[in-house]
Design a protein around this motif. Structure first.
Motif, short mmCIF file in Angstrom:
data_model
loop_
_atom_site.label_atom_id
_atom_site.label_comp_id
_atom_site.label_asym_id
_atom_site.label_seq_id
_atom_site.Cartn_x
_atom_site.Cartn_y
_atom_site.Cartn_z
N THR A 84 -9.09 -9.07 2.90
CA THR A 84 -8.18 -10.23 2.81
C THR A 84 -7.81 -10.76 4.20
N ARG A 85 -7.52 -12.06 4.22
CA ARG A 85 -7.10 -12.69 5.48
C ARG A 85 -5.66 -13.21 5.37
N LYS A 86 -5.07 -12.95 4.23
CA LYS A 86 -3.71 -13.46 4.01
C LYS A 86 -2.71 -12.33 4.26
N ASN A 87 -1.71 -12.63 5.06
CA ASN A 87 -0.68 -11.64 5.37
C ASN A 87 0.10 -11.20 4.14
N GLU A 88 0.36 -12.16 3.24
CA GLU A 88 1.12 -11.84 2.04
C GLU A 88 0.38 -10.83 1.17
N GLU A 89 -0.93 -11.07 1.00
CA GLU A 89 -1.74 -10.17 0.19
C GLU A 89 -1.84 -8.79 0.87
N PHE A 90 -1.99 -8.82 2.22
CA PHE A 90 -2.11 -7.57 2.97
C PHE A 90 -0.82 -6.74 2.80
N GLN A 91 0.33 -7.43 2.92
CA GLN A 91 1.61 -6.73 2.79
C GLN A 91 1.83 -6.21 1.37
N ALA A 92 1.41 -6.99 0.40
CA ALA A 92 1.55 -6.58 -1.00
C ALA A 92 0.72 -5.31 -1.26
N LEU A 93 -0.49 -5.33 -0.70
CA LEU A 93 -1.35 -4.15 -0.87
C LEU A 93 -0.75 -2.93 -0.16
N THR A 94 -0.15 -3.17 1.01
CA THR A 94 0.52 -2.09 1.76
C THR A 94 1.65 -1.49 0.94
N ASN A 95 2.41 -2.36 0.30
CA ASN A 95 3.51 -1.88 -0.54
C ASN A 95 3.01 -1.05 -1.73
N GLU A 96 1.90 -1.49 -2.32
CA GLU A 96 1.31 -0.75 -3.44
C GLU A 96 0.82 0.62 -2.98
N ILE A 97 0.21 0.61 -1.76
CA ILE A 97 -0.28 1.88 -1.22
C ILE A 97 0.87 2.86 -1.02
N LYS A 98 1.98 2.37 -0.44
CA LYS A 98 3.14 3.22 -0.21
C LYS A 98 3.73 3.73 -1.54
N ARG A 99 3.78 2.82 -2.51
CA ARG A 99 4.31 3.22 -3.82
C ARG A 99 3.46 4.31 -4.45
N PHE A 100 2.13 4.14 -4.38
CA PHE A 100 1.22 5.12 -4.95
C PHE A 100 1.29 6.44 -4.17
N GLU A 101 1.44 6.37 -2.86
CA GLU A 101 1.55 7.59 -2.05
C GLU A 101 2.82 8.36 -2.42
N THR A 102 3.91 7.61 -2.68
CA THR A 102 5.15 8.25 -3.12
C THR A 102 4.96 8.92 -4.48
N ASP A 103 4.24 8.22 -5.36
CA ASP A 103 3.95 8.79 -6.68
C ASP A 103 3.13 10.07 -6.55
N ILE A 104 2.15 10.04 -5.64
CA ILE A 104 1.29 11.22 -5.44
C ILE A 104 2.11 12.40 -4.94
N GLU A 105 3.05 12.13 -4.03
CA GLU A 105 3.91 13.20 -3.52
C GLU A 105 4.72 13.84 -4.65
N LYS A 106 5.25 12.99 -5.52
CA LYS A 106 6.01 13.51 -6.65
C LYS A 106 5.12 14.34 -7.58
N ILE A 107 3.92 13.84 -7.80
CA ILE A 107 2.97 14.55 -8.66
C ILE A 107 2.62 15.91 -8.05
N GLU A 108 2.39 15.91 -6.74
CA GLU A 108 2.04 17.16 -6.07
C GLU A 108 3.19 18.15 -6.10
N ASP A 109 4.42 17.65 -5.98
CA ASP A 109 5.58 18.53 -6.08
C ASP A 109 5.66 19.17 -7.49
N HIS A 110 5.39 18.31 -8.48
CA HIS A 110 5.38 18.81 -9.85
C HIS A 110 4.25 19.82 -10.06
#
Length: 234
Positions: A84-110
């Motif tokens: 992507t060349r759009k900052n908005e899309e890049f930031q949105a994807l970054t937010n999704e990545i962070k959200r999924f990484e947080t989910d993975i941490e919770k899953i790993e703790d479980h």
């Protein structure tokens, strides 16, 4: 002592033994049922522990698949970031990545919690299997002993009943009828001793006249209170 009384006492001895053996034989199936119930309870307990272990393993597998799916999604989002060349899309994807990484941490703790639980279940299962094995061996041994006991009792009953039939042959039919009725109605005690002018069946004192006649050992006499056949032995 009258010969017929002697015969009745011998017959009563055999009848009492038969009565005890029949009662024991009647109760043995209940003992077998109790043992089967105990073994079944132990088996159910072991199966419950094992089922819990399987449930935990399935939950762990489910979490592993869920975490891997999120990692695959993160890899896909990062690929999209490069494209992507759009900052908005890049930031949105970054937010999704962070959200999924947080989910993975919770899953790993479980997952860690489930792994610890699985270790405890493994130890509990080993202990339950050991205990069940001991109960099973003990129960099977007892069941075998009961089967052997049943055969022995049945054989002894055949022997005693044959002996009883032979003993009954020489006793007058009317006397035998009276004896059989008393034996059933008086709890297995039809012929009893007279001691100190007292019936040893009902423990009631007899009249002096009846006591004298019993001591004479010339006729079959019954207790005036309970009806049992009396005998006197010096």
């Amino acid at each position: 002592m009258l010969p017929v009384i002697e015969s009745l006492l011998i017959l009563q001895d055999r009848d009492q033994k038969i009565r005890i053996l029949r009662l024991e034989l009647k109760n043995l199936p209940d003992e077998r049922t109790s043992l089967d119930t105990r073994l079944a309870a132990g088996t159910n307990q072991l199966n419950t522990v094992k089922e819990h272990g399987r449930t935990v393993e399935m939950e762990k597998k489910k979490l592993e698949l869920e975490a891997q799916a999120k990692r695959d999604s993160i890899a896909k989002f990062r690929m999209q970031q490069f494209q992507t060349r759009k900052n908005e899309e890049f930031q949105a994807l970054t937010n999704e990545i962070k959200r999924f990484e947080t989910d993975i941490e919770k899953i790993e703790d479980h997952e860690i919690e489930l792994m610890e639980e699985a270790e405890k279940i493994k130890a509990n299962t080993a202990e339950a299997e050991k205990e069940h094995s001991q109960i099973k061996a003990h129960t099977e041994r007892q069941i075998g002993e009961i089967a052997t006991k049943i055969k022995a009792i049945e054989a002894k009953l055949i022997e005693l009943e044959a002996e009883r039939a032979k003993l009954s042959e020489g006793i007058d039919e009317d006397v035998l009828y009276q004896y059989n009725k008393l034996f059933v109605n008086k709890g297995g005690l039809a012929v009893v001793a007279l001691e100190h002018e007292t019936c040893m069946g009902c423990h009631m004192k007899l009249t002096t006249q009846t006591a004298v006649r019993v001591k004479g050992n010339k006729e079959i006499l019954n207790c005036e209170q309970c009806g049992r056949i009396l005998y006197y032995s010096e």
